[in-house]
Design a protein around this motif. Structure first.
Motif, PDB file in Angstrom:
ATOM      1  N   HIS A   1       0.836  -1.214   0.000  1.00 32.19           N
ATOM      2  CA  HIS A   1       0.000   0.000   0.000  1.00 32.19           C
ATOM      3  C   HIS A   1       0.861   1.249   0.000  1.00 32.19           C
ATOM      4  O   HIS A   1       0.583   2.221  -0.692  1.00 32.19           O
ATOM      5  CB  HIS A   1      -0.926  -0.006   1.213  1.00 32.19           C
ATOM      6  CG  HIS A   1      -1.948  -1.110   1.176  1.00 32.19           C
ATOM      7  ND1 HIS A   1      -2.965  -1.144   0.248  1.00 32.19           N
ATOM      8  CD2 HIS A   1      -2.096  -2.225   1.934  1.00 32.19           C
ATOM      9  CE1 HIS A   1      -3.702  -2.235   0.447  1.00 32.19           C
ATOM     10  NE2 HIS A   1      -3.188  -2.909   1.456  1.00 32.19           N
ATOM     11  N   MET A   2       1.905   1.203   0.809  1.00 31.46           N
ATOM     12  CA  MET A   2       2.783   2.370   0.895  1.00 31.46           C
ATOM     13  C   MET A   2       3.474   2.631  -0.446  1.00 31.46           C
ATOM     14  O   MET A   2       3.559   3.760  -0.921  1.00 31.46           O
ATOM     15  CB  MET A   2       3.825   2.156   1.988  1.00 31.46           C
ATOM     16  CG  MET A   2       4.483   3.440   2.433  1.00 31.46           C
ATOM     17  SD  MET A   2       6.087   3.150   3.203  1.00 31.46           S
ATOM     18  CE  MET A   2       7.103   3.121   1.737  1.00 31.46           C
ATOM     19  N   LEU A   3       3.954   1.554  -1.075  1.00 27.35           N
ATOM     20  CA  LEU A   3       4.657   1.714  -2.356  1.00 27.35           C
ATOM     21  C   LEU A   3       3.707   2.210  -3.436  1.00 27.35           C
ATOM     22  O   LEU A   3       4.093   2.989  -4.311  1.00 27.35           O
ATOM     23  CB  LEU A   3       5.303   0.396  -2.783  1.00 27.35           C
ATOM     24  CG  LEU A   3       6.485  -0.080  -1.936  1.00 27.35           C
ATOM     25  CD1 LEU A   3       7.055  -1.371  -2.519  1.00 27.35           C
ATOM     26  CD2 LEU A   3       7.568   0.979  -1.833  1.00 27.35           C
ATOM     27  N   ALA A   4       2.446   1.741  -3.389  1.00 26.12           N
ATOM     28  CA  ALA A   4       1.477   2.178  -4.405  1.00 26.12           C
ATOM     29  C   ALA A   4       1.379   3.698  -4.394  1.00 26.12           C
ATOM     30  O   ALA A   4       1.336   4.339  -5.457  1.00 26.12           O
ATOM     31  CB  ALA A   4       0.114   1.547  -4.127  1.00 26.12           C
ATOM     32  N   GLN A   5       1.386   4.256  -3.202  1.00 31.38           N
ATOM     33  CA  GLN A   5       1.303   5.709  -3.106  1.00 31.38           C
ATOM     34  C   GLN A   5       2.638   6.362  -3.495  1.00 31.38           C
ATOM     35  O   GLN A   5       2.691   7.310  -4.273  1.00 31.38           O
ATOM     36  CB  GLN A   5       0.932   6.106  -1.678  1.00 31.38           C
ATOM     37  CG  GLN A   5       0.621   7.586  -1.568  1.00 31.38           C
ATOM     38  CD  GLN A   5       0.193   7.962  -0.163  1.00 31.38           C
ATOM     39  OE1 GLN A   5       0.690   7.410   0.827  1.00 31.38           O
ATOM     40  NE2 GLN A   5      -0.729   8.890  -0.055  1.00 31.38           N
ATOM     41  N   MET A   6       3.724   5.810  -2.967  1.00 27.36           N
ATOM     42  CA  MET A   6       5.045   6.409  -3.196  1.00 27.36           C
ATOM     43  C   MET A   6       5.437   6.361  -4.678  1.00 27.36           C
ATOM     44  O   MET A   6       6.053   7.281  -5.201  1.00 27.36           O
ATOM     45  CB  MET A   6       6.090   5.664  -2.353  1.00 27.36           C
ATOM     46  CG  MET A   6       7.475   6.262  -2.417  1.00 27.36           C
ATOM     47  SD  MET A   6       8.654   5.366  -1.376  1.00 27.36           S
ATOM     48  CE  MET A   6       9.393   4.276  -2.572  1.00 27.36           C
ATOM     49  N   GLN A   7       5.058   5.268  -5.353  1.00 24.83           N
ATOM     50  CA  GLN A   7       5.534   5.059  -6.724  1.00 24.83           C
ATOM     51  C   GLN A   7       4.523   5.499  -7.780  1.00 24.83           C
ATOM     52  O   GLN A   7       4.812   5.421  -8.974  1.00 24.83           O
ATOM     53  CB  GLN A   7       5.855   3.569  -6.916  1.00 24.83           C
ATOM     54  CG  GLN A   7       6.965   3.082  -6.005  1.00 24.83           C
ATOM     55  CD  GLN A   7       7.240   1.591  -6.167  1.00 24.83           C
ATOM     56  OE1 GLN A   7       6.368   0.838  -6.607  1.00 24.83           O
ATOM     57  NE2 GLN A   7       8.443   1.176  -5.823  1.00 24.83           N
ATOM     58  N   HIS A   8       3.356   5.950  -7.322  1.00 25.83           N
ATOM     59  CA  HIS A   8       2.260   6.240  -8.240  1.00 25.83           C
ATOM     60  C   HIS A   8       2.680   7.104  -9.433  1.00 25.83           C
ATOM     61  O   HIS A   8       2.423   6.790 -10.590  1.00 25.83           O
ATOM     62  CB  HIS A   8       1.111   6.902  -7.472  1.00 25.83           C
ATOM     63  CG  HIS A   8       0.063   7.486  -8.358  1.00 25.83           C
ATOM     64  ND1 HIS A   8      -0.867   6.707  -9.004  1.00 25.83           N
ATOM     65  CD2 HIS A   8      -0.183   8.759  -8.739  1.00 25.83           C
ATOM     66  CE1 HIS A   8      -1.648   7.475  -9.731  1.00 25.83           C
ATOM     67  NE2 HIS A   8      -1.267   8.728  -9.599  1.00 25.83           N
TER      68      HIS A   8
END
Lengths: 272, 94
Positions: free
Chosen positions: A255-262
């Motif tokens: 979930h965190m990466l989805a936001q960070m890498q969006h």
């Protein structure tokens, strides 16, 4: 490495390439672990911006986050060079999926309330303090230089988080209850900090990484002393099912990466 | 939350040898936190080498209502300024 196979000494592939390759793979993995831990923790702290309990605390948390992202940049750039596959710090940060991240599971835990963030920070600060102090003297001069810079930042991070730990633990009934609960929740994840695997042992044998077995008592003594000052109870040892260091993560990292890498995923190569 | 915290005045020494100068104020729960906040708020761009903080409540200030009595009497004593000396041309720095 891009497929991130679990790295095990003695697998046919690494055995066929001989000792040197195994060491090279272990060093790369070791540097990625350090860089990913700083990156993920820095990103978590950044989530406080706009939400911190006071303006001054918001700046403080953002300052910590910037230090950590700075460490991640240096470490991931180095990892990219060691890997030799043309990936730079940005490619490593924004274009890898969760199973290719090797951060400590503790670092990816959600912020929770302020006490939760402080306990997570304090546990990792205390760990980084030992690791970076030792790495500053290691045989890999590049890694030693990065650690020498990072240890100064980490001393301040630890001053900040241990101060808050005492303030909350020895504060009101509610602050004490919240910080003790966070400690109980997160404690199981500290097993990973000092449990060596073949990567740690390989890097340590080559003089590139410190021996975790030697650092653990120092960390433990510091934790004990600061918990005492904060009038908090050290939780009992608990079984530990996650292995972020090996790319096995809790549900939170994705979930965190989805936001960070969006942004980079949606507009590859976007710059400003 | 920060409204519950006392106010601290912050003084920064920008370089060794210079005096501490007042730069502003902030809220903090205790002195240690005040130093940390001052570091984060006021020295982000290498502004300082030393920080003092003091509880604003501990500063004793002159009363603006007494300004006349305190400061006006000095107004007509210009001879206290060292401006009545002829300075020789050879003296560069005075």
């Amino acid at each position: 490495m891009s497929a991130a196979p679990p790295l095990a000494a003695g697998t046919p592939r690494s055995a066929a390439r001989g000792d040197e390759t195994t060491f090279a793979a272990a060093r790369l993995r070791y540097v990625l672990r350090l860089g990913d831990t700083s990156l993920v923790l820095g990103q978590r702290l950044g989530e406080w911006v706009g939400h911190a309990p006071a303006l001054e605390e918001e700046l403080a948390l953002a300052n910590l986050a910037l230090d950590l992202v700075g460490q991640a940049r240096l470490l991931l750039s180095y990892a990219g060079e060691l890997e030799g596959a043309g990936r730079d710090e940005d490619a490593l940060a924004f274009l890898r999926d969760a199973p290719q991240f090797f951060n400590l599971t503790l670092a990816e835990q959600p912020n929770g309330d302020f006490a939760h963030t402080i306990v997570r920070q304090w546990l990792i600060d205390s760990w980084q303090l030992e690791i970076y102090q030792a790495l500053a003297l290691c045989a890999d001069t590049r890694l030693a230089a990065i650690a020498a810079k990072a240890v100064k930042e980490t001393r301040y991070h630890h001053r900040f988080s241990s101060g808050w730990l005492t303030r909350l633990g020895d504060g009101t009934a509610e602050s004490r209850q919240r910080v003790q609960r966070s400690l109980d929740d997160l404690w199981a994840l500290t097993d990973e900090l000092f449990t060596p695997d073949e990567v740690d042992e390989r890097a340590s044998a080559a003089g590139v990484a410190p021996s975790l077995a030697q650092l653990e008592p120092r960390w433990s003594a510091r934790i004990e002393q600061e918990l005492h000052a904060a009038t908090l109870q050290r939780p009992a040892a608990q079984p530990y099912p996650w292995h972020g260091k090996r790319g096995v993560h809790s549900e939170h990292l994705g979930h965190m990466l989805a936001q960070m890498q969006h942004l980079q995923r949606t507009y590859p190569g976007a710059r400003w | 939350m920060s409204n519950d915290w006392p106010l601290y005045e912050v003084f920064i020494r920008s370089r060794a040898g210079l005096e501490h100068k007042h730069v502003g104020s902030l809220h903090a729960a205790d002195a240690r936190m005040a130093i940390e906040h001052a570091r984060d708020v006021y020295t982000r761009r290498l502004e300082g080498v030393s920080i003092w903080v003091v509880r604003s409540a501990d500063i004793v200030a002159s009363d603006p209502g007494e300004a006349e009595a305190l400061f006006e009497p000095a107004r007509d004593k210009v001879y206290r300024h060292p401006t009545f000396y002829a300075i020789p041309d050879e003296v560069k720095n005075l």
